[in-house]
Design a protein around this motif. Structure first.
Motif, PDB file in Angstrom:
ATOM      1  N   GLN A 207       0.824  -1.207   0.000  1.00 41.11           N
ATOM      2  CA  GLN A 207       0.000   0.000   0.000  1.00 41.11           C
ATOM      3  C   GLN A 207       0.862   1.262   0.000  1.00 41.11           C
ATOM      4  O   GLN A 207       1.929   1.309   0.621  1.00 41.11           O
ATOM      5  CB  GLN A 207      -0.933   0.013   1.224  1.00 41.11           C
ATOM      6  N   SER A 208       0.382   2.293  -0.677  1.00 41.49           N
ATOM      7  CA  SER A 208       1.054   3.603  -0.670  1.00 41.49           C
ATOM      8  C   SER A 208       0.206   4.575   0.138  1.00 41.49           C
ATOM      9  O   SER A 208      -1.028   4.468   0.176  1.00 41.49           O
ATOM     10  CB  SER A 208       1.241   4.120  -2.108  1.00 41.49           C
ATOM     11  N   VAL A 209       0.889   5.545   0.764  1.00 44.18           N
ATOM     12  CA  VAL A 209       0.191   6.513   1.622  1.00 44.18           C
ATOM     13  C   VAL A 209       0.693   7.910   1.264  1.00 44.18           C
ATOM     14  O   VAL A 209       1.920   8.155   1.231  1.00 44.18           O
ATOM     15  CB  VAL A 209       0.458   6.226   3.108  1.00 44.18           C
ATOM     16  N   SER A 210      -0.227   8.849   1.032  1.00 44.31           N
ATOM     17  CA  SER A 210       0.151  10.218   0.692  1.00 44.31           C
ATOM     18  C   SER A 210       0.280  11.068   1.954  1.00 44.31           C
ATOM     19  O   SER A 210      -0.228  10.712   3.024  1.00 44.31           O
ATOM     20  CB  SER A 210      -0.891  10.846  -0.234  1.00 44.31           C
ATOM     21  N   GLU A 211       0.953  12.212   1.799  1.00 41.15           N
ATOM     22  CA  GLU A 211       1.131  13.123   2.931  1.00 41.15           C
ATOM     23  C   GLU A 211      -0.219  13.643   3.419  1.00 41.15           C
ATOM     24  O   GLU A 211      -0.430  13.812   4.635  1.00 41.15           O
ATOM     25  CB  GLU A 211       2.039  14.287   2.514  1.00 41.15           C
ATOM     26  N   SER A 212      -1.110  13.925   2.490  1.00 37.76           N
ATOM     27  CA  SER A 212      -2.423  14.446   2.894  1.00 37.76           C
ATOM     28  C   SER A 212      -3.203  13.403   3.688  1.00 37.76           C
ATOM     29  O   SER A 212      -3.932  13.739   4.639  1.00 37.76           O
ATOM     30  CB  SER A 212      -3.221  14.881   1.666  1.00 37.76           C
ATOM     31  N   GLU A 213      -3.063  12.151   3.337  1.00 37.51           N
ATOM     32  CA  GLU A 213      -3.742  11.092   4.096  1.00 37.51           C
ATOM     33  C   GLU A 213      -3.199  11.029   5.525  1.00 37.51           C
ATOM     34  O   GLU A 213      -3.959  10.854   6.492  1.00 37.51           O
ATOM     35  CB  GLU A 213      -3.546   9.738   3.408  1.00 37.51           C
ATOM     36  N   THR A 487       1.358   6.013   9.372  1.00 40.66           N
ATOM     37  CA  THR A 487       1.560   5.425   8.045  1.00 40.66           C
ATOM     38  C   THR A 487       1.237   3.941   8.050  1.00 40.66           C
ATOM     39  O   THR A 487       0.557   3.423   7.148  1.00 40.66           O
ATOM     40  CB  THR A 487       3.019   5.645   7.592  1.00 40.66           C
ATOM     41  N   ARG A 491      -1.837   2.019   6.028  1.00 40.75           N
ATOM     42  CA  ARG A 491      -1.539   0.889   5.138  1.00 40.75           C
ATOM     43  C   ARG A 491      -2.333  -0.354   5.553  1.00 40.75           C
ATOM     44  O   ARG A 491      -2.887  -1.059   4.719  1.00 40.75           O
ATOM     45  CB  ARG A 491      -0.043   0.579   5.172  1.00 40.75           C
TER      46      ARG A 491
END
Length: 623
Positions: A207-213, A487, A491
């Motif tokens: 899974q990838s996680v963005s800064e906004s998330e 994070t 994920r």
């Protein structure tokens, strides 16, 4: 034997009666016979009074029951006015229920015959000797309790009538044999299932996680990242056990002289007795003894008191304070001397003085070390309280630090590390100390230095003076400290959603008959069959037993989770009957029956209360 001769055995008898015979219904129900009706009632139930004395007796019985059950915990509960008020209401409610049941038993014609009462009395072990009813013992016990036979019989009649009512209600529920078998088959059922696991851990790494998330998650879950308030405390501990004091021989001698009664055993006398019902019987025993008969043999043969009779009449050693008046006034001065016939409250006695032990005082040499320890302890406590006052004064006079208190106590203050309300150092883990730390009174305003505490005494002759050395208010951890954790959580959450979505798609394919191809594409296979019963502790057990029965020569499918959060596809291939031992089957049926009977009985009581006219006396708390 009679109460005024042997208090200890009488107490045992009373405990047996209170514990085994006089149940709460009898103890409270008999009040109407002891006290006439008057306007000062606790409640009226359909016109029948429950007196305040009945309520107070029931309340006292409940207090005694809870004290025995809870031990030291009861003292803390008893200090709560609300708790004790609730207990009083419960006692009155129980009396009302008993009154309603008694009235209902009469209404439907339940009655207890005189012969049933007689048999109930005859069968009570407390009224028996060697397994046979003893009328003298029965009358003696009731007399000690202050009840006449008629009063006890009437109270017992009420108790037995209510018991008959309860048994009649409980006996109305039963299971047919076929119902028992069906219930046992359902409970012991086994299910053969296969499972295929979709690993959430494996999906998490993808899974990838963005800064906004990350920022959104942080803002929405700040409460999860709170750091509780923290404290550092400086303290001085005083302990009486650590006080060093010296003791002189003069101190020991003075203490011994002042407390000589503690080491004095008063004169003691040892008697043997033979108890009879009549004066003529006692005179006949006395004549035999004077003619040379053996006292112990005669006591075993003719004494009506079973306890002393077994010991040949021996009553053991008696001191002046515990010696009954009958023996004090018997005029026995010399060893071996016989009394005349003595009239007592329950019959007649012949007594013999077997031995006399003069008063004895332990010499100082024998108790020297014991007294030395006692004097040391007293001196240490005295020094401890003087030091406590000295340190308290110093801490008050110099309230901006513990320097003055340190000098007074001749010890250095100890400073703790940071701790929270949940991690108090063991040395400070006393309720009064924790209250002083956490109630805010020792902290200054707006970060200003606080003040010293007063002397705080705790169990074990210990005391503390303390001040808060530093304080951190509750705060949210900065994002930088929790970024990695957030994070990983995001994920994991995404992976779980993906695993569940994948499982739902596979479930559709499996149910439509296209499962093999879908499972192959997902690189999943079902494992070996396993047999589960309802009592298995597997994480999937509940889900397996919630699945619909599989079609003939087919499979039923479902989704669950294992103990670590992975998603599990379930394939239920077969449902088969288990086996249950006959004893277990009977216990299961009995449990269901008893539960149903309890529900029926509670429904009866509820109905009786709804239909009853209940009036409470003035000042009775029923809220």
């Amino acid at each position: 034997m009679m109460d005024n001769l042997r208090t200890a055995s009488s107490h045992v008898v009373l405990k047996i009666i209170l514990g085994l015979i006089i149940l709460s219904f009898v103890l409270t129900g008999i009040g109407n016979y002891l006290v006439g009706g008057n306007a000062n009632y606790a409640a009226k139930v359909n016109g029948d009074e429950i007196s305040r004395i009945q309520m107070e007796r029931a309340y006292a019985n409940e207090q005694a029951r809870q004290q025995q059950m809870l031990g030291d915990q009861f003292s803390a509960l008893a200090s709560s006015a609300g708790y004790m008020s609730q207990m009083r209401r419960q006692a009155l409610s129980q009396l009302i229920d008993e009154k309603l049941l008694d009235q209902y038993a009469k209404k439907i014609g339940l009655s207890i015959s005189d012969n049933q009462i007689k048999q109930a009395i005859f069968s009570q072990p407390a009224f028996q000797n060697n397994g046979k009813f003893d009328n003298a013992k029965y009358n003696n016990i009731l007399s000690n309790m202050g009840y006449s036979p008629d009063q006890y019989a009437e109270a017992l009649r009420k108790q037995l009538a209510v018991q008959q009512l309860i048994q009649s209600v409980a006996g109305t529920d039963f299971l047919l044999k076929g119902e028992e078998d069906a219930l046992a088959a359902l409970v012991s059922q086994q299910r053969i299932v296969r499972e295929a696991t979709i690993s959430v851990d494996a999906l998490t790494a993808k899974q990838s996680v963005s800064e906004s998330e990350i920022e959104n998650y942080y803002e929405q879950n700040k409460v999860s990242f709170m750091v509780p308030e923290q404290f550092r405390v400086s303290y001085i501990k005083l302990d009486a056990a650590s006080m060093q004091v010296s003791v002189s021989e003069s101190d020991i001698q003075n203490w011994y002289d002042q407390h000589k009664q503690d080491f004095t055993q008063p004169e003691r006398s040892r008697f043997s007795v033979i108890q009879t019902k009549t004066q003529a019987d006692a005179q006949a025993v006395l004549n035999e003894l004077k003619s040379g008969a053996d006292f112990a043999t005669l006591a075993k043969q003719k004494s009506i008191d079973p306890i002393t009779a077994r010991k040949g009449g021996d009553m053991g050693w008696l001191e002046p304070e515990t010696m009954p008046d009958e023996l004090k006034n018997a005029g026995l001065k010399n060893k071996g001397q016989l009394s005349g016939v003595i009239k007592s409250s329950v019959g007649y006695l012949v007594a013999r003085l077997d031995d006399i032990q003069p008063q004895q005082i332990k010499p100082l040499a024998q108790v020297h070390d014991q007294i030395a320890d006692k004097v040391k302890q007293e001196k240490a406590i005295e020094a401890y309280y003087k030091l406590q006052q000295k340190v308290s004064d110093a801490a008050s006079n110099n309230n901006t630090s513990l320097a003055g208190a340190e000098q007074a106590a001749d010890v250095k203050a100890v400073e703790t590390g940071w701790f929270t309300r949940d991690t108090v150092p063991a040395v400070l883990a006393f309720k009064p100390v924790e209250q002083a730390i956490f109630n805010g009174g020792l902290r200054g305003h707006n970060g200003a230095p606080g003040s010293n505490s007063d002397i705080i005494t705790v169990d074990g002759d210990q005391a503390f003076v303390l001040r808060i050395a530093d304080y951190k208010a509750p705060a949210v951890k900065p994002l930088s400290e929790v970024r990695a954790l957030i994070t990983q959580d995001i994920r994991r959450e995404k992976a779980s959603k993906e695993a569940n979505a994948q499982a739902e798609k596979l479930l559709v394919s499996l149910k439509s008959g296209k499962g093999d191809q879908a499972m192959k594409a997902a690189q999943l296979t079902f494992g070996a069959p396993q047999t589960l019963s309802r009592t298995d502790q597997s994480a999937i057990t509940q889900a397996v037993f919630e699945l619909p029965l599989p079609p003939k020569n087919g499979t039923s499918y479902g989704v669950s989770e294992d103990g670590t959060g992975n998603v599990v596809l379930l394939a239920l291939d077969k449902v088969q009957a288990g086996s249950m031992p006959e004893a277990q089957k009977n216990a299961l049926a009995q449990g269901i029956t008893q539960n149903n009977a309890q529900i029926a009985f509670e429904a009866l009581l509820s109905s009786l209360r709804k239909e009853a006219k209940i009036k409470y006396g003035s000042g009775v708390d029923v809220q």
